[in-house]
Design a protein around this motif. Structure first.
Motif, PDB file in Angstrom:
ATOM      1  N   SER A  81       4.777  26.741  22.463  1.00 55.85           N
ATOM      2  CA  SER A  81       3.395  26.788  21.989  1.00 55.85           C
ATOM      3  C   SER A  81       2.701  25.497  22.393  1.00 55.85           C
ATOM      4  O   SER A  81       3.318  24.424  22.399  1.00 55.85           O
ATOM      5  CB  SER A  81       3.348  26.960  20.475  1.00 55.85           C
ATOM      6  N   SER A  82       1.431  25.603  22.747  1.00 57.25           N
ATOM      7  CA  SER A  82       0.722  24.426  23.235  1.00 57.25           C
ATOM      8  C   SER A  82       0.552  23.392  22.117  1.00 57.25           C
ATOM      9  O   SER A  82       0.564  22.190  22.380  1.00 57.25           O
ATOM     10  CB  SER A  82      -0.626  24.825  23.829  1.00 57.25           C
ATOM     11  N   GLN A  83       0.434  23.854  20.857  1.00 57.16           N
ATOM     12  CA  GLN A  83       0.323  22.887  19.756  1.00 57.16           C
ATOM     13  C   GLN A  83       1.569  22.008  19.675  1.00 57.16           C
ATOM     14  O   GLN A  83       1.475  20.798  19.449  1.00 57.16           O
ATOM     15  CB  GLN A  83       0.126  23.595  18.403  1.00 57.16           C
ATOM     16  N   ASP A  84       2.743  22.626  19.843  1.00 55.95           N
ATOM     17  CA  ASP A  84       3.988  21.846  19.804  1.00 55.95           C
ATOM     18  C   ASP A  84       4.043  20.850  20.963  1.00 55.95           C
ATOM     19  O   ASP A  84       4.507  19.723  20.800  1.00 55.95           O
ATOM     20  CB  ASP A  84       5.210  22.775  19.881  1.00 55.95           C
ATOM     21  N   ALA A  85       3.595  21.295  22.127  1.00 55.72           N
ATOM     22  CA  ALA A  85       3.612  20.407  23.294  1.00 55.72           C
ATOM     23  C   ALA A  85       2.742  19.183  23.045  1.00 55.72           C
ATOM     24  O   ALA A  85       3.147  18.048  23.290  1.00 55.72           O
ATOM     25  CB  ALA A  85       3.134  21.164  24.535  1.00 55.72           C
ATOM     26  N   VAL A  86       1.538  19.417  22.540  1.00 57.49           N
ATOM     27  CA  VAL A  86       0.606  18.315  22.288  1.00 57.49           C
ATOM     28  C   VAL A  86       1.171  17.372  21.223  1.00 57.49           C
ATOM     29  O   VAL A  86       1.159  16.148  21.382  1.00 57.49           O
ATOM     30  CB  VAL A  86      -0.772  18.870  21.859  1.00 57.49           C
ATOM     31  N   ARG A  87       1.713  17.965  20.151  1.00 54.00           N
ATOM     32  CA  ARG A  87       2.246  17.149  19.055  1.00 54.00           C
ATOM     33  C   ARG A  87       3.404  16.271  19.535  1.00 54.00           C
ATOM     34  O   ARG A  87       3.486  15.100  19.230  1.00 54.00           O
ATOM     35  CB  ARG A  87       2.709  18.055  17.904  1.00 54.00           C
ATOM     36  N   GLU A  88       4.277  16.841  20.351  1.00 53.31           N
ATOM     37  CA  GLU A  88       5.455  16.087  20.800  1.00 53.31           C
ATOM     38  C   GLU A  88       5.105  15.044  21.864  1.00 53.31           C
ATOM     39  O   GLU A  88       5.670  13.957  21.895  1.00 53.31           O
ATOM     40  CB  GLU A  88       6.513  17.050  21.349  1.00 53.31           C
ATOM     41  N   PHE A  89       4.158  15.368  22.742  1.00 55.81           N
ATOM     42  CA  PHE A  89       3.879  14.466  23.866  1.00 55.81           C
ATOM     43  C   PHE A  89       2.925  13.331  23.481  1.00 55.81           C
ATOM     44  O   PHE A  89       2.960  12.265  24.084  1.00 55.81           O
ATOM     45  CB  PHE A  89       3.292  15.260  25.042  1.00 55.81           C
ATOM     46  N   ARG A  90       2.092  13.549  22.450  1.00 55.63           N
ATOM     47  CA  ARG A  90       1.048  12.565  22.145  1.00 55.63           C
ATOM     48  C   ARG A  90       1.580  11.141  21.950  1.00 55.63           C
ATOM     49  O   ARG A  90       1.012  10.197  22.527  1.00 55.63           O
ATOM     50  CB  ARG A  90       0.206  12.985  20.937  1.00 55.63           C
ATOM     51  N   PRO A  91       2.644  10.917  21.180  1.00 56.67           N
ATOM     52  CA  PRO A  91       3.094   9.525  21.019  1.00 56.67           C
ATOM     53  C   PRO A  91       3.525   8.876  22.344  1.00 56.67           C
ATOM     54  O   PRO A  91       3.384   7.666  22.502  1.00 56.67           O
ATOM     55  CB  PRO A  91       4.277   9.629  20.049  1.00 56.67           C
ATOM     56  N   TYR A  92       4.018   9.677  23.280  1.00 52.39           N
ATOM     57  CA  TYR A  92       4.383   9.139  24.594  1.00 52.39           C
ATOM     58  C   TYR A  92       3.124   8.859  25.406  1.00 52.39           C
ATOM     59  O   TYR A  92       2.996   7.825  26.051  1.00 52.39           O
ATOM     60  CB  TYR A  92       5.291  10.128  25.354  1.00 52.39           C
ATOM     61  N   PHE A  93       2.185   9.795  25.332  1.00 51.19           N
ATOM     62  CA  PHE A  93       0.930   9.631  26.071  1.00 51.19           C
ATOM     63  C   PHE A  93       0.177   8.391  25.612  1.00 51.19           C
ATOM     64  O   PHE A  93      -0.301   7.597  26.424  1.00 51.19           O
ATOM     65  CB  PHE A  93       0.037  10.870  25.883  1.00 51.19           C
ATOM     66  N   ASP A  94       0.081   8.228  24.289  1.00 50.57           N
ATOM     67  CA  ASP A  94      -0.792   7.190  23.741  1.00 50.57           C
ATOM     68  C   ASP A  94      -0.427   5.786  24.214  1.00 50.57           C
ATOM     69  O   ASP A  94      -1.305   4.925  24.311  1.00 50.57           O
ATOM     70  CB  ASP A  94      -0.773   7.235  22.206  1.00 50.57           C
ATOM     71  N   VAL A  95       0.856   5.543  24.479  1.00 52.48           N
ATOM     72  CA  VAL A  95       1.260   4.187  24.882  1.00 52.48           C
ATOM     73  C   VAL A  95       1.861   4.179  26.290  1.00 52.48           C
ATOM     74  O   VAL A  95       2.510   3.213  26.689  1.00 52.48           O
ATOM     75  CB  VAL A  95       2.270   3.585  23.876  1.00 52.48           C
ATOM     76  N   ALA A  96       1.643   5.257  27.050  1.00 58.30           N
ATOM     77  CA  ALA A  96       2.276   5.368  28.367  1.00 58.30           C
ATOM     78  C   ALA A  96       1.829   4.250  29.301  1.00 58.30           C
ATOM     79  O   ALA A  96       0.697   3.772  29.210  1.00 58.30           O
ATOM     80  CB  ALA A  96       1.932   6.717  28.993  1.00 58.30           C
ATOM     81  N   PRO A  97       2.716   3.836  30.212  1.00 56.18           N
ATOM     82  CA  PRO A  97       2.268   2.920  31.259  1.00 56.18           C
ATOM     83  C   PRO A  97       1.139   3.593  32.042  1.00 56.18           C
ATOM     84  O   PRO A  97       1.076   4.815  32.091  1.00 56.18           O
ATOM     85  CB  PRO A  97       3.506   2.754  32.154  1.00 56.18           C
ATOM     86  N   VAL A  98       0.291   2.819  32.652  1.00 59.89           N
ATOM     87  CA  VAL A  98      -0.825   3.252  33.489  1.00 59.89           C
ATOM     88  C   VAL A  98      -2.049   3.684  32.679  1.00 59.89           C
ATOM     89  O   VAL A  98      -3.093   3.067  32.762  1.00 59.89           O
ATOM     90  CB  VAL A  98      -0.461   4.371  34.489  1.00 59.89           C
ATOM     91  N   TYR A  99      -1.924   4.738  31.835  1.00 53.45           N
ATOM     92  CA  TYR A  99      -3.152   5.216  31.185  1.00 53.45           C
ATOM     93  C   TYR A  99      -3.134   5.080  29.677  1.00 53.45           C
ATOM     94  O   TYR A  99      -4.117   5.423  29.013  1.00 53.45           O
ATOM     95  CB  TYR A  99      -3.428   6.675  31.571  1.00 53.45           C
ATOM     96  N   GLY A 100      -2.042   4.636  29.097  1.00 56.25           N
ATOM     97  CA  GLY A 100      -1.944   4.520  27.644  1.00 56.25           C
ATOM     98  C   GLY A 100      -2.951   3.526  27.074  1.00 56.25           C
ATOM     99  O   GLY A 100      -3.467   2.684  27.798  1.00 56.25           O
ATOM    100  N   HIS A 101      -3.214   3.627  25.797  1.00 53.59           N
ATOM    101  CA  HIS A 101      -4.152   2.751  25.090  1.00 53.59           C
ATOM    102  C   HIS A 101      -5.581   2.940  25.566  1.00 53.59           C
ATOM    103  O   HIS A 101      -6.438   2.097  25.332  1.00 53.59           O
ATOM    104  CB  HIS A 101      -3.758   1.268  25.232  1.00 53.59           C
TER     105      HIS A 101
END
Lengths: 205, 369
Positions: free
Chosen positions: B244-264
């Motif tokens: 489900s896309s909701q699960d994907a977003v929920r699981e990936f968000r903490p990685y996305f938010d601080v990712a190298p290159v585009y995080g923060h």
């Protein structure tokens, strides 16, 4: 008679903002000066406050999002620029600098610009000359000789005093002269059209 | 069309646990990911080359040689090989060796590298980046195509009577792609030689990729290698999937938010809107990926980035399962149905050997009287 586009970049943060007030005065005077020289003008205002987060994102991601891209295109495509910033800590504001930081370094080459700044007291007035002017020299814009600085006391009585009005008119006239003297077809630099052929690259051009 | 993955090889803490893998763990993880790619039916594994922390892959042919021994059909590639700071002689030798070891399952993607300090560590200057890429690659091509090379240039010791060994497998050099995020000169270089052009297509809006690919295609045709729509184009892509896309977003968000290159910076929602990143269900990934064709035309290679930003190995392997089982089979079918017959597939060792054989026959048929 041709129609010239003026982009106005205002770095004011409060609302209403004295920086925007000065920007509007400069814009009105420039439009009038262009009319006096036989040209019409369209004006596009970029309020940097509305792009504060877009600019921070651009610093991180390396590209402007859709909203900021529209503002950048407006400025890059204009015939003339009016750039006005509040003076913070002896220089232009960080937000103002950020907007010019995220542009391609050649994006504004040759564009006429009128420099304006505001601050609480006249002690900051030379920041236009020692801070703003070098920034635009680096970006290779053509800045008009008269920079317009307005301190709080310049707005005394709810309007501009004569000295400020005089500076505004002089600077607007200088910008109008540069804009009308500019070929209408001037185009911003295009990295694709300007790419040398591979034969030239092989020669180490 | 070829499908695969490319790995940057970053050692990044998992933001959900705070744990940073060791270099040893990350290197073994990259190998596990490559083996999994073959297992789930992907075609290509490409890895980056970096000479600075937090990246581990300084020595791509060592890892790729090991992966070659453990796989049967996986095509091994790079993303990218530093054509600026590596000695072209060593590239010629290392990758010819890898060709032999892997029975021809190798191609390369050339890149310049964008980290200023790396250049002086290898005796070079980043301001010469484009010129280095041009001179070094011109030499590399000769080293692979001419048995004995006399050469003199600006950036390397001259060569007199030099033979790069081993000679390329079956006398056919590996196919080369050129990768560049922002330099039209590199698209021009790819077009000049009739090589492939790979657009990173991860960090920037699609309009940027569209323009670079369009330019490459025009120049490919200009240089006489075929029609613009026959140029060889590869794209990156970044996905994170759950049922489900909701699960994907929920699981990936903490990685996305601080990712190298585009995080923060921008939110996950903003970044997925502005760039080709897709976080959602396999169906959403399929739909978005099919849409790439709308702005670059029929293309030959799609590589996904799935193993960065500190995602744990287990999660990455699950992503590969979904790619292999649910996404790529559909993409293969759909893209194949859309592709006109005159648009070629990406060259492989087999197709290049065949092309060389046909070229030799044509030459022999020329009347000699």
């Amino acid at each position: 008679m041709s129609t010239r586009t003026l982009a106005v970049v205002s770095g004011g943060l409060s609302n209403p903002s004295s920086t925007r007030l000065l920007a509007d005065r400069l814009t009105a005077a420039t439009v009038e000066a262009l009319r006096a020289r036989g040209d019409d003008a369209t004006v596009e205002v970029v309020e940097l406050r509305a792009h504060a987060r877009d600019l921070a994102d651009n610093l991180v991601t390396g590209f402007p999002n859709g909203s900021l891209r529209a503002a950048v295109d407006t400025v890059v495509g204009a015939d003339g620029l009016i750039a006005v910033t509040p003076i913070f800590s002896a220089s232009y504001s960080g937000l103002f600098k950020t907007f010019f930081d995220v542009l391609d370094k050649d994006a504004l080459v040759g564009k006429p610009v009128l420099l304006g700044a505001t601050a609480g007291t006249a002690r900051h007035s030379l920041a236009v000359e020692f801070a703003m002017r070098p920034l635009f020299a680096y970006l290779r814009l053509i800045a008009v000789p008269t920079g317009v600085f307005a301190a709080a006391e310049d707005w005394a009585g709810g309007g501009t005093d004569r000295a400020l009005a005089g500076r505004i008119d002089r600077a607007a006239g200088e910008l109008a002269d540069l804009v009308t003297g500019r070929p209408a077809t001037a185009r911003p630099s295009d990295p694709f059209a300007d790419t040398p052929s591979f034969e030239e690259l092989l020669k180490g051009s | 069309m070829q499908f695969g993955i490319f790995s940057v090889g970053d050692v990044t803490p998992d933001p959900t646990t705070g744990r940073t893998p060791s270099e040893a763990e990350r290197i073994k993880a990259m190998i596990a990911i490559a083996l999994k790619a073959e297992e789930v039916g992907l075609d290509v594994f490409a890895m980056g080359e970096h000479h600075n922390p937090p990246f581990v892959p300084s020595s791509p042919t060592t890892i790729l040689g090991y992966i070659a021994a453990k796989t049967e059909s996986l095509l091994l590639s790079t993303a990218t090989t530093l054509i600026t700071t590596n000695d072209p002689v060593k590239i010629a030798e290392d990758y010819a060796m890898l060709q032999h070891v892997s029975d021809g399952r190798v191609d390369l993607m050339m890149g310049r590298g964008n980290t200023g300090p790396v250049y002086p560590w290898f005796g070079k200057d980043i301001r010469d980046g484009i010129n280095l890429a041009v001179e070094n690659y011109a030499l590399l091509r000769r080293l692979w195509r001419e048995d004995v090379v006399d050469w003199e240039g600006k950036y390397r010791t001259p060569l007199q009577g030099f033979t790069a060994t081993p000679r390329p497998l079956d006398g056919v050099p590996p196919f080369v792609w050129h990768g560049s995020i922002r330099s039209p000169q590199i698209a021009e270089q790819a077009a000049y030689y009739g090589d492939g052009f790979f657009s990173n297509h991860i960090f920037w809006p699609k309009e940027h990729t569209q323009r670079m690919v369009e330019f490459y295609r025009q120049r490919f045709e200009h240089h006489g290698h075929g029609a613009a729509d026959q140029a060889i184009v590869g794209l990156g892509g970044q996905v994170f999937m759950r049922k489900s896309s909701q699960d994907a977003v929920r699981e990936f968000r903490p990685y996305f938010d601080v990712a190298p290159v585009y995080g923060h910076g921008p939110s996950l929602e903003e970044f997925t809107r502005e760039t080709p990143l897709t976080v959602g269900s396999p169906e959403q990934v399929i739909e978005r990926t099919l849409g790439f064709r709308d702005y670059v035309g029929d293309y030959q290679r799609q590589l996904f980035l799935v193993d960065h930003a500190g995602l744990p190995l287990k999660t990455v392997l699950e992503q590969l399962d979904m790619l292999g089982e649910e996404v790529v089979p559909v993409l293969r079918k759909e893209f194949a149905a859309l592709k006109p017959a005159h648009v070629p597939e990406a060259p492989t060792h087999a197709s290049l050997v065949e092309a060389a054989r046909q070229a030799a026959e044509t030459t022999e048929e020329v009347p000699t009287r």
